[in-house]
Enzyme design. Sequence first.
Site, PDB file in Angstrom:
ATOM      1  N   LYS A   1       0.855  -1.197   0.000  1.00 17.87           N
ATOM      2  CA  LYS A   1       0.000   0.000   0.000  1.00 17.87           C
ATOM      3  C   LYS A   1       0.886   1.239   0.000  1.00 17.87           C
ATOM      4  O   LYS A   1       1.925   1.258   0.673  1.00 17.87           O
ATOM      5  CB  LYS A   1      -0.896  -0.032   1.244  1.00 17.87           C
ATOM      6  CG  LYS A   1      -1.914   1.091   1.332  1.00 17.87           C
ATOM      7  CD  LYS A   1      -2.804   0.921   2.579  1.00 17.87           C
ATOM      8  CE  LYS A   1      -3.869   1.998   2.687  1.00 17.87           C
ATOM      9  NZ  LYS A   1      -4.737   1.814   3.881  1.00 17.87           N
TER      10      LYS A   1
ATOM     11  N   SER B   1      -9.662   1.677   2.965  1.00 19.86           N
ATOM     12  CA  SER B   1      -8.843   2.474   2.074  1.00 19.86           C
ATOM     13  C   SER B   1      -7.776   1.683   1.326  1.00 19.86           C
ATOM     14  O   SER B   1      -7.193   2.188   0.366  1.00 19.86           O
ATOM     15  CB  SER B   1      -8.141   3.589   2.865  1.00 19.86           C
ATOM     16  OG  SER B   1      -7.275   3.024   3.840  1.00 19.86           O
TER      17      SER B   1
ATOM     18  N   SER C   1      -9.841  -0.645   7.178  1.00 17.26           N
ATOM     19  CA  SER C   1      -9.308  -0.482   5.831  1.00 17.26           C
ATOM     20  C   SER C   1      -8.653  -1.701   5.209  1.00 17.26           C
ATOM     21  O   SER C   1      -8.297  -1.659   4.032  1.00 17.26           O
ATOM     22  CB  SER C   1      -8.296   0.664   5.792  1.00 17.26           C
ATOM     23  OG  SER C   1      -8.985   1.865   5.634  1.00 17.26           O
TER      24      SER C   1
END
Length: 491
Positions: free
Chosen positions: A83, A158, A182
Amino acid sequence: MSQRPQALPESADEIARAVSAGQALAADVLERSLQRIAALDGRVKAFVEVFHDAARHSAQALDAARAGGAELGPLAGVPVAIKDNFVMRDQRTSCGSAILEGFVSPYTASAVERLVSAGAIIVGRTNMDEFAMGSSTEHSCHGPTHNPFDLQRIPGGSSGGSAAAVAARMVPLALGSDTGGSVRQPAALCGVSGLKPTYGRISRFGLVAFASSLDTVSPFACDATDLALCLRVLAGVDTRDATSINAPVPDYLAADAPGIEGLRIGVPTEYFADGLDPEVEARTREALAILEIQGATLVELAMPHTRFAIPTYYLIATAEASSNLARYDGIRYGRRAEHPADDLNEMYTATRHEGFGAEVQRRILLGSFCLRQGYVEEWYQKAQKVRTLIRRDFDAAFSQVDLIASATSPGAAFSLGEKLDDPLAMYMNDILTTPANLAGVPGLSIPCGFTDEDLPVGLQLMGQALDEATLLRTAAVFQEATDYHRREPVL
Ligand code: GLN
């Protein structure tokens, strides 16, 4: 039309074993991963950058080391996506934000270092909601990521890029971060497995801070076996993160571990309340029935403060975010806006106004408001007290049961754009996941079925602090009995 590439046939565990044993080359495994990304990511948009050269270099070096007789680590040759809120030396980190434009990190996050030491090959950076604020991966300066099961829908967020990359079988493992759901929520919406460990179990050093008392480094994989393998590599104390826990790291799926016979699973009434999609509820209850057949006992229980989780989370997380994001001032990192030469405040204002997206600005305003003099007791401190009550709900539950089960997300993946203009509707996605962050306990999401529209549904299991082993063992038992986690999207 490009030819549909071969999916990576092996799990992380199988790749590492084969590469370590000399039955496969890390370079070949990587090429298949890169081919798959090249063929599919134009539509999925999971990655913001692919490290073709650096990854090839690392894979070749690993193969050479093995040929030279070196013993390889537990993730030997496993392609991993990261990420875009973990820093990596000499690489960019954008956090999905224009404000970090051009920023290159001088050091590497501890979690990434551990993966690399274990032999993993880092293939690239994945898309995310700006500064990890969101539940749909639509709030990104790079544009949205698409759900591999339905490209018109959101992948969750996210950490949507990492979830989509694993779902599309571009990589067998990916790192995300889970502050309020997330990792678990996008795992559920993309039909993969995601684990949020106990707060402090994995070092946060080098993970760009959103809400420091809630942030956790959290992996995605296709199954519990790979999550266990990855957690074992990532977990452990780190002198560079004062909140990391100094506790032994077990073999999370030891071969001699018992089944789930006699395990008590709490089913909190409040998690099955109004707002839960009926199909999601049905798949969740079917999953619970499967666990019961495997020997678990279901125990209905009450967690009365659950309904305060969303307001509590959105006060604490925004307060911490407003403080953490104060550092993006146009001087130390990334982008600086045009400004009158002699006015520092103008420069700050213009930089932050241009650099931050609407959602991040909303959060900073909310957080600054609840930390304002005269309001702190009324908002922030009250939220801290309610956080304690939520934690006590978990303590009380765990005096009766070994783990707690619910749906991960109140609904399946929604359409791109559907909730973009309604922040509250977006925040309500986190209703089932934020309590575990507030309490600091571990939680995971595993695929437990599909809706009539063939969208994945996730089962959430939450455990006692540092008891990831029971979560992973239960998930593994469930995955032995089902094959939802094997279903691949048709792309
Ligand atoms: N969706 C939640 C939020 O927007 C959770 C984010 C996260 O876990 N990083 O804050």
